[in-house]
Design a protein around this motif. Structure first.
Motif, mmCIF file in Angstrom:
data_model
loop_
_atom_site.group_PDB
_atom_site.id
_atom_site.type_symbol
_atom_site.label_atom_id
_atom_site.label_comp_id
_atom_site.label_asym_id
_atom_site.label_seq_id
_atom_site.Cartn_x
_atom_site.Cartn_y
_atom_site.Cartn_z
ATOM 1 N N THR A 1 21.045 19.877 -15.654
ATOM 2 C CA THR A 1 20.755 19.086 -14.459
ATOM 3 C C THR A 1 21.100 17.622 -14.716
ATOM 4 O OG1 THR A 1 18.473 18.724 -15.171
ATOM 5 C CG2 THR A 1 18.896 20.659 -13.786
ATOM 6 N N ALA A 2 21.176 16.865 -13.648
ATOM 7 C CA ALA A 2 21.508 15.442 -13.771
ATOM 8 C C ALA A 2 20.328 14.676 -14.378
ATOM 9 C CB ALA A 2 21.857 14.872 -12.402
ATOM 10 N N GLN A 3 20.622 13.514 -14.927
ATOM 11 C CA GLN A 3 19.563 12.652 -15.466
ATOM 12 C C GLN A 3 18.945 11.874 -14.298
ATOM 13 O OE1 GLN A 3 22.025 10.677 -18.551
ATOM 14 N NE2 GLN A 3 20.574 11.493 -20.034
ATOM 15 N N THR A 4 17.869 12.420 -13.754
ATOM 16 C CA THR A 4 17.288 11.835 -12.547
ATOM 17 C C THR A 4 15.802 11.529 -12.691
ATOM 18 O OG1 THR A 4 16.891 14.056 -11.652
ATOM 19 C CG2 THR A 4 18.954 12.952 -11.012
ATOM 20 N N HIS A 5 15.304 11.469 -13.925
ATOM 21 C CA HIS A 5 13.884 11.173 -14.101
ATOM 22 C C HIS A 5 13.705 10.109 -15.178
ATOM 23 C CE1 HIS A 5 9.610 11.623 -13.979
ATOM 24 N NE2 HIS A 5 9.571 11.824 -15.287
ATOM 25 N N MET A 6 12.722 9.235 -14.953
ATOM 26 C CA MET A 6 12.406 8.170 -15.901
ATOM 27 C C MET A 6 11.011 8.377 -16.465
ATOM 28 S SD MET A 6 12.078 4.055 -15.259
ATOM 29 C CE MET A 6 11.767 2.955 -16.664
ATOM 30 N N LEU A 7 10.847 8.098 -17.754
ATOM 31 C CA LEU A 7 9.546 8.060 -18.395
ATOM 32 C C LEU A 7 9.520 6.880 -19.351
ATOM 33 C CD1 LEU A 7 9.320 10.630 -21.293
ATOM 34 C CD2 LEU A 7 11.356 10.523 -19.847
ATOM 35 N N LEU A 8 8.359 6.606 -19.947
ATOM 36 C CA LEU A 8 8.194 5.435 -20.801
ATOM 37 C C LEU A 8 7.776 5.822 -22.213
ATOM 38 C CD1 LEU A 8 6.185 3.112 -18.365
ATOM 39 C CD2 LEU A 8 8.657 3.094 -18.795
ATOM 40 N N ARG A 9 8.281 5.042 -23.165
ATOM 41 C CA ARG A 9 7.878 5.179 -24.571
ATOM 42 C C ARG A 9 7.168 3.893 -24.981
ATOM 43 N NH1 ARG A 9 12.022 6.325 -29.689
ATOM 44 N NH2 ARG A 9 10.450 6.230 -31.353
ATOM 45 N N VAL A 10 5.979 4.042 -25.551
ATOM 46 C CA VAL A 10 5.170 2.901 -25.967
ATOM 47 C C VAL A 10 4.962 2.972 -27.467
ATOM 48 C CG1 VAL A 10 2.961 1.701 -25.703
ATOM 49 C CG2 VAL A 10 3.995 2.858 -23.726
ATOM 50 N N GLU A 11 5.220 1.857 -28.160
ATOM 51 C CA GLU A 11 4.998 1.770 -29.608
ATOM 52 C C GLU A 11 3.670 1.053 -29.845
ATOM 53 O OE1 GLU A 11 7.115 3.327 -31.504
ATOM 54 O OE2 GLU A 11 8.437 3.713 -29.805
ATOM 55 N N MET A 12 2.827 1.685 -30.644
ATOM 56 C CA MET A 12 1.508 1.108 -30.855
ATOM 57 C C MET A 12 0.958 1.573 -32.194
ATOM 58 S SD MET A 12 -1.575 1.136 -28.032
ATOM 59 C CE MET A 12 -1.138 2.841 -27.667
ATOM 60 N N GLY B 1 0.791 -1.224 0.000
ATOM 61 C CA GLY B 1 0.000 0.000 0.000
ATOM 62 C C GLY B 1 0.822 1.272 0.000
ATOM 63 N N ARG B 2 2.016 1.203 -0.537
ATOM 64 C CA ARG B 2 2.900 2.360 -0.585
ATOM 65 C C ARG B 2 2.873 2.974 -1.981
ATOM 66 N NH1 ARG B 2 7.379 2.459 2.627
ATOM 67 N NH2 ARG B 2 7.810 4.415 1.528
ATOM 68 N N GLY B 3 3.625 4.076 -2.125
ATOM 69 C CA GLY B 3 3.876 4.670 -3.425
ATOM 70 C C GLY B 3 5.370 4.690 -3.665
ATOM 71 N N GLY B 4 5.800 5.581 -4.545
ATOM 72 C CA GLY B 4 7.223 5.698 -4.841
ATOM 73 C C GLY B 4 7.441 6.854 -5.783
ATOM 74 N N TYR B 5 8.690 7.043 -6.195
ATOM 75 C CA TYR B 5 8.971 8.110 -7.152
ATOM 76 C C TYR B 5 9.194 7.529 -8.533
ATOM 77 C CZ TYR B 5 13.855 7.293 -5.498
ATOM 78 O OH TYR B 5 15.057 6.750 -5.123
ATOM 79 N N CYS B 6 9.722 8.344 -9.461
ATOM 80 C CA CYS B 6 9.641 8.019 -10.887
ATOM 81 C C CYS B 6 10.178 6.646 -11.256
ATOM 82 C CB CYS B 6 10.320 9.096 -11.720
ATOM 83 S SG CYS B 6 12.114 9.227 -11.479
ATOM 84 N N PHE B 7 11.371 6.292 -10.745
ATOM 85 C CA PHE B 7 11.956 5.010 -11.141
ATOM 86 C C PHE B 7 11.069 3.850 -10.697
ATOM 87 C CE2 PHE B 7 15.664 7.884 -10.540
ATOM 88 C CZ PHE B 7 16.023 7.984 -11.872
ATOM 89 N N GLU B 8 10.573 3.924 -9.481
ATOM 90 C CA GLU B 8 9.711 2.863 -8.962
ATOM 91 C C GLU B 8 8.397 2.807 -9.738
ATOM 92 O OE1 GLU B 8 10.185 2.743 -4.333
ATOM 93 O OE2 GLU B 8 10.287 4.836 -4.995
ATOM 94 N N GLN B 9 7.755 3.968 -9.901
ATOM 95 C CA GLN B 9 6.450 4.016 -10.556
ATOM 96 C C GLN B 9 6.524 3.528 -12.005
ATOM 97 O OE1 GLN B 9 3.527 5.074 -9.267
ATOM 98 N NE2 GLN B 9 3.975 6.360 -7.510
ATOM 99 N N ASN B 10 7.470 4.069 -12.761
ATOM 100 C CA ASN B 10 7.512 3.743 -14.182
ATOM 101 C C ASN B 10 8.101 2.370 -14.466
ATOM 102 O OD1 ASN B 10 6.249 6.011 -15.474
ATOM 103 N ND2 ASN B 10 7.985 7.259 -14.833
#
Length: 275
Positions: A106-117, A66-75
């Protein structure tokens, strides 16, 4: 990293029931349900606890505990879910520009996702705190794209892409990125920095967010804010750690960890979050 994930447990966590078909309708529905239920939060770094990116640890924390997280965990969690369903998805890495000058390095400290469809590329990001996407963006430059909340757009500047949102009539950059594939070790290194470095805001300050279809909730140290589209933000400075705890549990749906220093850390939070 092995991406095996208990899909049924994940869907119970986000409260979604639908056909497991790798199409736009499914992708949009999962993203919307995910960000409404699994909050952005940094309690582990704040408490000096490790942030593991191993799939089993992500599933345990964000799905079962029942927790959350930040970008690396979430994505990374969402990436595993989408791959299990049958989506073609890869991770990207970004340099955060939010509250920074446009030319900041700034440092590379964020993750996002790319989806091909269906022959097109789409972007998904369930882990950018107070400006988390509630939908899916077409990977196309210079087009205003509506979401349930703010409009977003992508622009290209000197070979980089920039993710922007329209806030109070002004386009503001969230982060910049390119489309090169990212090896998992790059996420491990960036995650280690943001979760342990003494200068990291995640180590020193509380940062929590939840994204609903009609509003954004954020808690930055002891300042709890509700933002509804078309209305002035509702800001509340919480009085003490006990009130912070109640807001974390009731508004952000977090099952707080049983940690001996949790109450002390919440009691000692400053009112404001640094710029």
């Amino acid at each position: 990293m092995h991406d095996s994930i208990d899909l049924q447990a994940y869907f119970r966590r986000i409260g979604w029931e639908g056909a497991l078909v790798p199409d736009m309708s499914t992708l949009q529905a999962i993203v919307t349900a995910h960000v409404a239920v699994i909050p952005f939060e940094n309690l582990n770094p704040l408490l000096g606890l490790p942030v593991s990116l191993e799939p089993a640890a992500l599933e345990r924390k964000l799905v079962h505990e029942g927790r959350g997280g930040y970008c690396f965990e979430q994505n990374l969690l969402l990436q595993a879910v989408l791959r299990e369903i049958g989506f073609e998805v890869s991770g990207l890495i970004a340099r955060v520009l939010w509250t920074q000058p446009e030319d900041a390095i700034t440092a590379q400290t964020h993750m996002l996702l790319r989806v091909e469809m269906a022959g097109e590329s789409w972007l998904v990001d369930v882990g950018f705190g107070g400006q988390t996407l509630v939908g899916v963006l077409w990977l196309q430059a210079d087009i205003e794209q509506t979401t349930q909340l703010e409009p977003f757009r992508l622009v290209q500047v000197e070979g980089d892409w920039r993710m922007q949102s329209l806030v109070r009539g002004q386009w503001l950059s969230l982060y910049r990125f390119d489309l090169r594939p990212v090896p998992p070790i790059d996420y491990v290194v960036a995650n280690h920095y943001v979760s342990t470095h003494p200068d990291s805001k995640f180590v020193n300050h509380l940062n929590v967010a939840r994204t609903l279809l009609d509003s954004r909730l954020s808690l930055r140290n002891r300042e709890f804010t509700v933002r509804r589209m078309g209305h002035e933000p509702e800001r509340h400075v919480l009085r003490d750690g006990a009130e912070v705890r109640r807001v974390l549990e009731r508004e952000f749906l977090i099952e707080l960890p049983a940690h001996p220093q949790l109450d002390q850390r919440l009691d000692n939070l400053p009112d404001k979050f640094p710029a």
